[in-house]
Design an enzyme around this catalytic site. Structure first.
Site, short mmCIF file in Angstrom:
data_model
loop_
_atom_site.label_atom_id
_atom_site.label_comp_id
_atom_site.label_asym_id
_atom_site.label_seq_id
_atom_site.Cartn_x
_atom_site.Cartn_y
_atom_site.Cartn_z
CE LYS A 241 -1.63 3.12 1.79
NZ LYS A 241 -1.32 4.48 1.28
CD GLU B 212 -2.35 8.31 0.53
OE1 GLU B 212 -1.19 7.96 0.80
OE2 GLU B 212 -3.11 8.81 1.36
NE ARG B 213 1.40 13.29 0.96
CZ ARG B 213 1.95 13.49 2.14
NH1 ARG B 213 3.26 13.52 2.26
NH2 ARG B 213 1.21 13.66 3.20
CB SER C 248 4.59 10.78 10.13
OG SER C 248 3.25 10.34 10.01
CB CYS D 242 13.59 8.66 7.66
SG CYS D 242 14.56 7.37 6.89
CD GLU E 3 10.14 13.61 10.52
OE1 GLU E 3 8.96 13.26 10.72
OE2 GLU E 3 10.99 12.86 10.00
P1 NAD Z 1 2.76 9.42 6.48
O1 NAD Z 1 2.81 8.90 7.88
O2 NAD Z 1 1.89 10.58 6.21
O3 NAD Z 1 2.28 8.26 5.47
C1 NAD Z 1 2.85 6.99 5.47
C2 NAD Z 1 1.80 5.99 5.02
O4 NAD Z 1 0.72 5.99 5.94
C3 NAD Z 1 1.21 6.29 3.64
O5 NAD Z 1 1.10 5.10 2.92
C4 NAD Z 1 -0.16 6.87 3.97
O6 NAD Z 1 -1.12 6.56 3.00
C5 NAD Z 1 -0.51 6.22 5.29
N1 NAD Z 1 -1.31 7.10 6.14
C6 NAD Z 1 -1.28 8.45 6.20
N2 NAD Z 1 -2.17 8.91 7.11
C7 NAD Z 1 -2.77 7.82 7.64
C8 NAD Z 1 -3.77 7.66 8.65
N3 NAD Z 1 -4.31 8.69 9.28
N4 NAD Z 1 -4.15 6.40 8.95
C9 NAD Z 1 -3.59 5.35 8.33
N5 NAD Z 1 -2.65 5.45 7.37
C10 NAD Z 1 -2.23 6.68 7.04
O7 NAD Z 1 4.27 9.71 6.07
P2 NAD Z 1 4.80 10.47 4.77
O8 NAD Z 1 4.52 11.92 4.90
O9 NAD Z 1 4.37 9.75 3.54
O10 NAD Z 1 6.38 10.21 4.92
C11 NAD Z 1 7.23 11.02 5.67
C12 NAD Z 1 7.41 10.50 7.08
O11 NAD Z 1 7.93 9.17 7.04
C13 NAD Z 1 8.42 11.31 7.87
O12 NAD Z 1 7.94 11.43 9.19
C14 NAD Z 1 9.67 10.45 7.83
O13 NAD Z 1 10.58 10.64 8.89
C15 NAD Z 1 9.08 9.09 7.89
N6 NAD Z 1 10.00 8.09 7.39
C16 NAD Z 1 10.61 7.28 8.30
C17 NAD Z 1 11.54 6.35 7.88
C18 NAD Z 1 12.23 5.44 8.85
O14 NAD Z 1 12.91 4.55 8.41
N7 NAD Z 1 12.07 5.62 10.15
C19 NAD Z 1 11.84 6.24 6.52
C20 NAD Z 1 11.20 7.09 5.62
C21 NAD Z 1 10.28 8.02 6.07
#
Ligand code: NAD
Length: 501
Positions: A174, A177-178, A227, A282, A383
């Protein structure tokens, strides 16, 4: 001319039965370039059924045959790197060379998974008691899902799927979406590599599909990267529904700079780690913790580098840095800079007013350096996920370590120093999962597993490496006796002691 991105289920592209859609943008131009089909209950039901069915025969296939698919997949990934990188640049905005870099890092995990025969072997203890041998094996979970963020649309799915598949599971991705296009491209590569239909599937969607996967009784394992608030939610919801979950969250990575560090090395590496991919990594360094005299020279040298960074469309040959992912991210980053300034921080390099010629509608913010930042400011506490480097001053190594350890995140960190003793103290005392010594982005090799501590990871297992193999498998211990006729000696009603056999 825009395109449509649909699901990939059982080896085919499948449109949504409902009419839920989301626009796909090119962040460098601000233009709508595509439309994404978001899944509903029907797609969820179908994809899990398909994966469940496919997982049975896939798990029965020999390791040799599974490995052959992985080798072919690796070759295709290499051959199609440029094509895939272009999709990443178009939907994410990062520069072309960086997009190729993320594919190469993902490829390392595929190569690691090619050694599954060795990785999955269990232990054997002959003659544990007289006539009794004991051994263990690891078996796949069945259907597992990967939920991934926007910032590495290729690498992060490759942290998960190769080992999930190599260990005999069926995988449902999954993606964000972006920037969903890379997922479908990779799904087609798996198919071309000979992976049976249904073993790798893509289900596009938003929270509805994430919740559907988290609560579906036939999904056994969830790997999540995103996140921190969502990681925590995914972990808690998944665990309550009886799933194995690894949920990697956000980060606030500090680089501690000792006065004895080679300042040219610091400047080169710190600017790349802070501003590369517009700070949307990240592992990006977002805080420079300068010890004593290190502050002035660090700021001066990194500021020089920052001013030379070419910000542009990621497909521009000389671009060093691209846009942010959405206008909302851009505006949030600018707001955080302004609030820090109003609260007393010094804006040493200011990227707020950057306009990229020919890309006036792109979501750009230029490299920014904030000095004299206090820990109460959002620029430090949140962050930022943008090209903003915050400088905090401390008096000693011990004070720097204490500052880093009080931060709720614990993903990555590094120390710049020429002292082995300082480096050793730092690596031992720091409460962070991935640590660099004069290496600002200490992303572990495939065999070392990736994962942070504290609010950067919920769950026991890091991703990929040995921990990835463990995550996607369950252990079974077998104790066997093959009695010869003369050994049959009647039932024993005691719990057998190996000493008295
Ligand atoms: P995000 O949390 O917004 O989205 C991640 C995934 O969760 C997506 O597939 C999205 O569709 C889904 N999602 C979003 N909102 C949701 C909700 N309310 N309920 C259920 N699912 C939901 O993250 P992002 O903006 O796509 O990515 C950036 C973030 O990811 C940053 O915080 C970054 O630090 C983190 N990140 C962490 C690592 C790591 O290894 N720790 C690696 C890459 C990115």
């Amino acid at each position: 001319m825009t395109y449509e991105t649909v699901h990939f289920i059982k080896g085919e592209e499948v449109a949504s039965s409902g009419d839920k859609r989301q626009d796909i943008y090119n962040p460098a131009t601000g233009e709508v370039i595509g439309s994404l089909h978001l899944g509903g209950p029907e797609e969820l039901k179908k994809v899990v059924e398909v994966a469940k069915e496919a997982s049975k025969s896939w798990a029965e296939l020999s390791l040799a045959k599974r490995t052959a698919v992985l080798f072919r997949f690796r070759e295709l990934l290499v051959a199609k790197t440029d094509e895939l990188a272009e999709i990443v640049v178009r939907e994410h905005g990062k520069v072309f060379s960086d997009a190729k870099g993320e594919i190469a890092r993902g490829q390392e995990i595929v190569e690691y998974a090619c050694g599954i025969t060795n990785l999955i072997s269990g232990a054997y203890t002959p003659q544990a008691a007289t006539g009794i041998d004991a051994y263990s094996m690891r078996q796949p979970l069945g259907v597992v899902a990967g939920i991934t963020p926007f910032n590495f649309p290729v690498m992060i799915q490759l942290w998960m799927a190769p080992l999930a598949i190599a260990t005999g599971n069926a995988f449902i991705l999954k993606p964000s979406e972006r920037d969903p296009g890379a997922a479908n491209f990779i799904a087609k590569l798996w198919k071309e590599a000979g992976l049976p239909d249904g073993v790798f599937n893509v289900l596009h969607g938003d929270k509805e599909m994430v919740d559907g996967l988290l609560t579906h009784p036939d999904v056994e394992g969830i790997s999540f990267v995103g996140s921190t608030p969502i990681a925590k939610y995914v972990y808690e919801t998944g665990v309550v529904h009886g799933k194995r979950v690894q949920a990697l969250g956000g980060a606030k990575n500090h680089a501690l700079i000792m006065p004895d560090a080679d300042m040219d090395v610091v400047a080169d590496h710190l600017s790349a780690a802070a501003f590369g991919a517009a700070g949307q990594r990240c592992m990006a360094i977002s805080v420079a913790v300068a010890v004593g005299d290190a502050a002035e020279v660090t700021i001066e040298k990194v500021a020089e580098q920052a001013k030379d960074i070419k910000v542009s469309n990621g497909m521009d040959k000389d671009a060093d840095m691209g846009p942010l992912i959405t206008p909302v991210s851009r505006d949030r980053v600018k707001r955080i800079i302004t609030e820090a300034e109003e609260a007393g921080a010094a804006v040493v390099v200011d990227g707020r007013d950057l306009v990229v010629e020919g890309h006036e509608n792109g979501y750009f913010v230029g490299p920014t350096i904030l000095d004299k930042v206090k820990t109460e400011m959002a620029a430090y506490g949140e962050e930022v996920f943008g090209p903003v480097l915050v400088v905090v001053r401390v008096e000693s190594l011990a004070e720097g370590i204490e500052l880093i350890n009080s931060n709720p995140f614990g993903n990555g960190t590094c120390i710049f120093t020429s002292s082995g003793a300082a480096a050793r103290r730092f690596t031992r005392d720091i409460k962070v999962g991935m640590v660099g010594v004069n290496v600002p982005l200490p992303v572990p090799l495939a065999n070392h597993s990736f994962g942070g501590w504290n609010d950067s990871l919920f769950g026991e297992h890091h991703v990929y490496g040995e921990e990835g193999v463990q995550f996607y498998t369950r252990k079974k211990a077998i104790t066997q006796r093959w009695p010869e006729p003369k050994q049959a000696s009647g039932a024993s009603f005691n719990f057998e002691s190996r000493n008295n056999d």
